[in-house]
Write an enzyme that holds these catalytic residues in place. Structure first.
Site, mmCIF file in Angstrom:
data_model
loop_
_atom_site.group_PDB
_atom_site.id
_atom_site.type_symbol
_atom_site.label_atom_id
_atom_site.label_comp_id
_atom_site.label_asym_id
_atom_site.label_seq_id
_atom_site.Cartn_x
_atom_site.Cartn_y
_atom_site.Cartn_z
ATOM 1 C CE LYS A 111 -4.511 -1.423 1.610
ATOM 2 N NZ LYS A 111 -5.617 -1.157 2.527
ATOM 3 C CE LYS A 193 -5.774 -7.992 -2.003
ATOM 4 N NZ LYS A 193 -5.828 -7.671 -0.618
ATOM 5 C CE LYS A 196 -13.206 -2.553 -0.930
ATOM 6 N NZ LYS A 196 -13.956 -3.400 -0.021
HETATM 7 P P1 TYM Z 1 -10.664 -6.052 3.717
HETATM 8 O O1 TYM Z 1 -11.748 -5.061 3.951
HETATM 9 O O2 TYM Z 1 -9.598 -5.698 2.752
HETATM 10 O O3 TYM Z 1 -11.295 -7.406 3.238
HETATM 11 C C1 TYM Z 1 -12.345 -8.042 3.959
HETATM 12 C C2 TYM Z 1 -12.167 -9.542 3.908
HETATM 13 O O4 TYM Z 1 -12.158 -10.013 2.569
HETATM 14 C C3 TYM Z 1 -11.012 -10.825 2.350
HETATM 15 N N1 TYM Z 1 -10.568 -10.670 0.946
HETATM 16 C C4 TYM Z 1 -10.421 -11.674 0.079
HETATM 17 N N2 TYM Z 1 -10.607 -12.998 0.210
HETATM 18 C C5 TYM Z 1 -10.369 -13.769 -0.868
HETATM 19 N N3 TYM Z 1 -9.958 -13.284 -2.057
HETATM 20 C C6 TYM Z 1 -9.746 -11.964 -2.250
HETATM 21 N N4 TYM Z 1 -9.348 -11.499 -3.426
HETATM 22 C C7 TYM Z 1 -9.991 -11.092 -1.128
HETATM 23 N N5 TYM Z 1 -9.894 -9.753 -0.957
HETATM 24 C C8 TYM Z 1 -10.251 -9.511 0.322
HETATM 25 C C9 TYM Z 1 -9.979 -10.303 3.330
HETATM 26 O O5 TYM Z 1 -8.986 -11.272 3.607
HETATM 27 C C10 TYM Z 1 -10.833 -9.977 4.536
HETATM 28 O O6 TYM Z 1 -11.044 -11.132 5.339
HETATM 29 N N6 TYM Z 1 -7.895 -5.365 7.827
HETATM 30 C C11 TYM Z 1 -9.077 -6.009 7.272
HETATM 31 C C12 TYM Z 1 -10.339 -5.589 7.981
HETATM 32 C C13 TYM Z 1 -10.291 -5.756 9.458
HETATM 33 C C14 TYM Z 1 -10.374 -6.971 10.180
HETATM 34 C C15 TYM Z 1 -10.333 -6.604 11.555
HETATM 35 C C16 TYM Z 1 -10.492 -8.308 9.796
HETATM 36 C C17 TYM Z 1 -10.192 -4.734 10.360
HETATM 37 N N7 TYM Z 1 -10.216 -5.262 11.608
HETATM 38 C C18 TYM Z 1 -10.387 -7.569 12.554
HETATM 39 C C19 TYM Z 1 -10.538 -9.278 10.823
HETATM 40 C C20 TYM Z 1 -10.494 -8.908 12.161
HETATM 41 C C21 TYM Z 1 -9.203 -5.641 5.817
HETATM 42 O O7 TYM Z 1 -8.709 -4.635 5.384
HETATM 43 O O8 TYM Z 1 -10.014 -6.488 5.098
#
Ligand code: TYM
Length: 329
Positions: A111, A193, A196
């Site tokens: 990032k 991966k 969005k």
């Molecule tokens: P975020 O918002 O980027 O994504 C949310 C969830 O979606 C999963 N994900 C994917 N899984 C499979 N293939 C993909 N291409 C893909 N893109 C995203 C992510 O692994 C995630 O599980 N930091 C986290 C949000 C967060 C969080 C937490 C998660 C904040 N606090 C506490 C768990 C526990 C994030 O940015 O996810």
């Protein structure tokens, strides 16, 4: 009952990757666990957000989560910024996490390369906030996609460190990463991966894409020249489509190979597209109803925040006492 916690950033409409890697599991886990879910809107501003669009995206993310099956009665489903303990515990954890540890986070490296004009301190300490999210609720399990594995590992390390330095305080959480779907890849570059924030919108499917957009994106999906539907090394595009199809239909890779024996990629892509359209159709219908009912959405998140806070407050009080802060009478 064991407790599950997970969150997602409301920075734009969720992708099929978010859904298959995480959200579909959030829904399934509600029957057997005490689930706490939230929109990670504090995390979201590590990247600049336009205020009006951000507010709109958060509401729309909330509606989408309900549409895909998060039950606001069964689970606690709140908005992170409405529970102040997240930011408070994050500060304490910042002071128990090393610069070197955070410097190793691959998502930070990616990032900060991508947003070179805004490498803010929040982006760097983001995993401490995520650790706070998890540890405040003493979560046993954290359903996530593969890209969050390193952050979860950091949360575990910080929990163990804090427990060791003071006395047992936090449950050390375990990740729940699905066997298929944990890493859904871009349809245009299956070595990256699905995300969005991809500038090429043909690379990702969002939860609100129309059937026509979905079918077109799958038809254009990058594959290989072998023309045989089988799961194998070097066939990233086909492997990805097989993963998506398997997640949605529940069929194994062997079953899929058999189903498409003697068929070309055209037929297979059509089948995958149709499966996705059928899965998203009912979700989109519920979303369109929910997003119109602002009063209901507001009622759900407003009732959820104090339920979350009741749990978070207890943990934070314990933490502050152990650290040595004077109690407030
Ligand atoms: P975020 O918002 O980027 O994504 C949310 C969830 O979606 C999963 N994900 C994917 N899984 C499979 N293939 C993909 N291409 C893909 N893109 C995203 C992510 O692994 C995630 O599980 N930091 C986290 C949000 C967060 C969080 C937490 C998660 C904040 N606090 C506490 C768990 C526990 C994030 O940015 O996810």
């Amino acid at each position: 009952k064991k407790r599950v916690l997970s969150m997602i950033q409301p920075t734009g409409m969720f992708t099929l990757g978010n859904y298959l890697g995480a959200l579909k599991n959030f829904v399934a886990l509600q029957d057997d666990y005490e689930c706490v879910y939230a929109l990670a809107d504090l995390h979201a501003i590590t990247v600049r957000q336009e205020p009006a669009a951000f507010r709109k995206n958060t509401l729309s993310a909330y509606a989408m989560m309900l549409a895909l099956g998060i039950d606001p009665e069964k689970s606690i489903f709140f908005i992170q910024s409405q529970v102040p303990q997240h930011a408070q515990l994050a500060w304490v954890l910042n002071c128990h996490t090393q610069f070197g540890e955070l410097s190793r986070m691959t998502q930070f490296k990616d990032k900060s390369a991508k947003h070179a004009d805004n490498i803010n301190a929040g982006l760097f300490t983001y995993p401490c906030l995520m650790a706070a999210d998890i540890l405040l609720y003493n979560a046993d399990y954290v359903p996530i996609g593969a890209d969050q594995k390193q952050h979860l590992e950091l949360a575990r390390n910080v929990a163990e460190r804090f427990n060791g330095l003071y006395s047992p305080t936090f449950v050390v959480p375990e990740g729940l990463i699905p066997k298929t779907g944990a890493r859904i890849m871009s349809l245009q570059d299956p070595t990256k991966k699905m995300s969005k924030s991809d500038e090429n919108t043909a690379g990702f499917i969002t939860m609100l894409d129309t059937p026509d957009q979905i079918m077109k994106k799958f038809k254009r999906a990058v594959t290989d020249s072998e023309a045989c539907v089988r799961y194998a090394e070097g066939k990233d595009g086909i492997n990805n489509l097989m993963g998506i199809y398997s997640c949605i239909t529940g069929k194994s890779y062997e079953e899929i190979e058999k189903e498409f024996e003697g068929h070309g990629y055209g037929d297979f892509k059509t089948a995958v597209g149709e499966a996705v359209v059928a899965e998203l159709g009912p979700i989109q219908k519920r979303y369109n109803e929910l997003i119109r009912d602002k009063a209901y959405l507001e009622k759900c998140y407003s009732e959820a925040a104090p339920r979350a806070e009741a749990i978070a407050r207890r943990t934070l009080q314990k933490v502050m006492k152990k650290v040595g802060y004077l109690p407030q009478k």
